[in-house]
Design a protein around this motif. Sequence first.
Motif, PDB file in Angstrom:
ATOM      1  N   VAL A  36      48.700  33.007  -4.027  1.00 49.36           N
ATOM      2  CA  VAL A  36      49.081  32.788  -2.627  1.00 49.36           C
ATOM      3  C   VAL A  36      50.106  33.844  -2.240  1.00 49.36           C
ATOM      4  N   VAL A  37      49.811  34.609  -1.206  1.00 48.31           N
ATOM      5  CA  VAL A  37      50.727  35.639  -0.708  1.00 48.31           C
ATOM      6  C   VAL A  37      51.312  35.147   0.608  1.00 48.31           C
ATOM      7  N   VAL A  38      52.638  35.033   0.643  1.00 45.16           N
ATOM      8  CA  VAL A  38      53.328  34.538   1.836  1.00 45.16           C
ATOM      9  C   VAL A  38      54.108  35.681   2.467  1.00 45.16           C
ATOM     10  N   ILE A  39      53.812  35.969   3.730  1.00 43.31           N
ATOM     11  CA  ILE A  39      54.487  37.044   4.456  1.00 43.31           C
ATOM     12  C   ILE A  39      55.571  36.436   5.337  1.00 43.31           C
ATOM     13  N   ASP A  40      56.782  36.940   5.175  1.00 42.58           N
ATOM     14  CA  ASP A  40      57.948  36.346   5.820  1.00 42.58           C
ATOM     15  C   ASP A  40      58.214  36.967   7.193  1.00 42.58           C
ATOM     16  N   HIS A  41      57.531  36.448   8.208  1.00 43.33           N
ATOM     17  CA  HIS A  41      57.789  36.811   9.602  1.00 43.33           C
ATOM     18  C   HIS A  41      57.733  38.321   9.824  1.00 43.33           C
ATOM     19  N   GLU A  42      56.650  38.942   9.346  1.00 48.69           N
ATOM     20  CA  GLU A  42      56.416  40.365   9.551  1.00 48.69           C
ATOM     21  C   GLU A  42      54.943  40.545   9.901  1.00 48.69           C
ATOM     22  N   PRO A  43      54.580  40.457  11.204  1.00 47.93           N
ATOM     23  CA  PRO A  43      53.176  40.415  11.616  1.00 47.93           C
ATOM     24  C   PRO A  43      52.341  41.593  11.120  1.00 47.93           C
ATOM     25  N   ALA A  49      48.140  42.780   4.654  1.00 52.12           N
ATOM     26  CA  ALA A  49      47.851  42.030   3.442  1.00 52.12           C
ATOM     27  C   ALA A  49      46.577  41.205   3.585  1.00 52.12           C
ATOM     28  N   LYS A  50      46.369  40.644   4.759  1.00 51.31           N
ATOM     29  CA  LYS A  50      45.164  39.844   5.012  1.00 51.31           C
ATOM     30  C   LYS A  50      43.908  40.706   4.841  1.00 51.31           C
TER      31      LYS A  50
END
Length: 320
Positions: A36-43, A49-50
């Motif tokens: 699981v890759v979680v991106i911290d509020h960086e659109p 990454a998606k």
Amino acid sequence: MSSVAVVICAYTQLRWGDLQDSVESAKRQPEQPEVVVVIDHEPELYARAKARWPELRVVENSEDRGLSGARNTGVALTDADVVAFLDDDATADHDWLGHLLAALDDPEVVGVGGRATPSWPDTTGSGPYPDELLWIVGCSYAGLPETAGDVRNVIGSSMAFRREAILAAGGFRSGIGRVGNQPLGCEETELCIRLAKTRPGSRIRHEPRSNVSHRVSADRVTMRYLRRRSYYEGISKAVLSRRVGTGDSLSSESTYLTRVIPGAFVRELRASGRGGGVRAAAIVLSVLSTVTGYAVGRVLGSVVVTAPATRVVRQPVGTP
């Protein structure tokens, strides 16, 4: 056999190459974990990454900005029995996850941490850092146990917990820990202390055979970063002390400051002709900066950290 997920949190495109290495090392683990890759509020990083990993669960942090909220988002989105965490600038050895899971075979063990070995910039090497100060760059430092055993807390760049234990303890708390490039810390320490209080008799383990290579960027191999990171560590310890009490929050640090650091300082002074003078100065600067940060944190209280509290979703009924 327990199911396992590896959560990797990222917040900046400046680490894009490191993030790719981290994710691919998690995917190569023989246990075939859910990644699981979680991106911290960086659109923009999220979109990148998606597109890079369409086969993985790539999500945005659904909680407050910061590492605690991002980790909670990953915990909430998986149903795995065990959740491991790998930093976005850390690359896991092939047997990294296997050693963590082996430690969790003991039902009393609720969390386990591995070893983080620094990968220094080619241009600077280790710079001013003696082994005792490697915690400043998120790596295992001299003073930690060299063999497997029980510890108070783990290192955040390489760790794993039983998911139900994280939920029962209320997850990672914001108001403590890294937010963007602000070098706060102690969020994993605070969680480990709460886990012990939530489940009396439970244990946190250190397993040095579980290793990651933690990249250290050139901007962190400077006295300026050493001073800044140490200062914010002091602030983090002050926040931790208010939340869990000085006894729990400083139990390991007192031994480190009274036994490990003095020995390191004397050793480096004796090696002054071989760079020891710089490393001895780094030890003094780190201690003074940490103490200053702690004093400021105790005096100013919650003013020094303004992030609101996060929450973990999908908690079992009746948990904190």
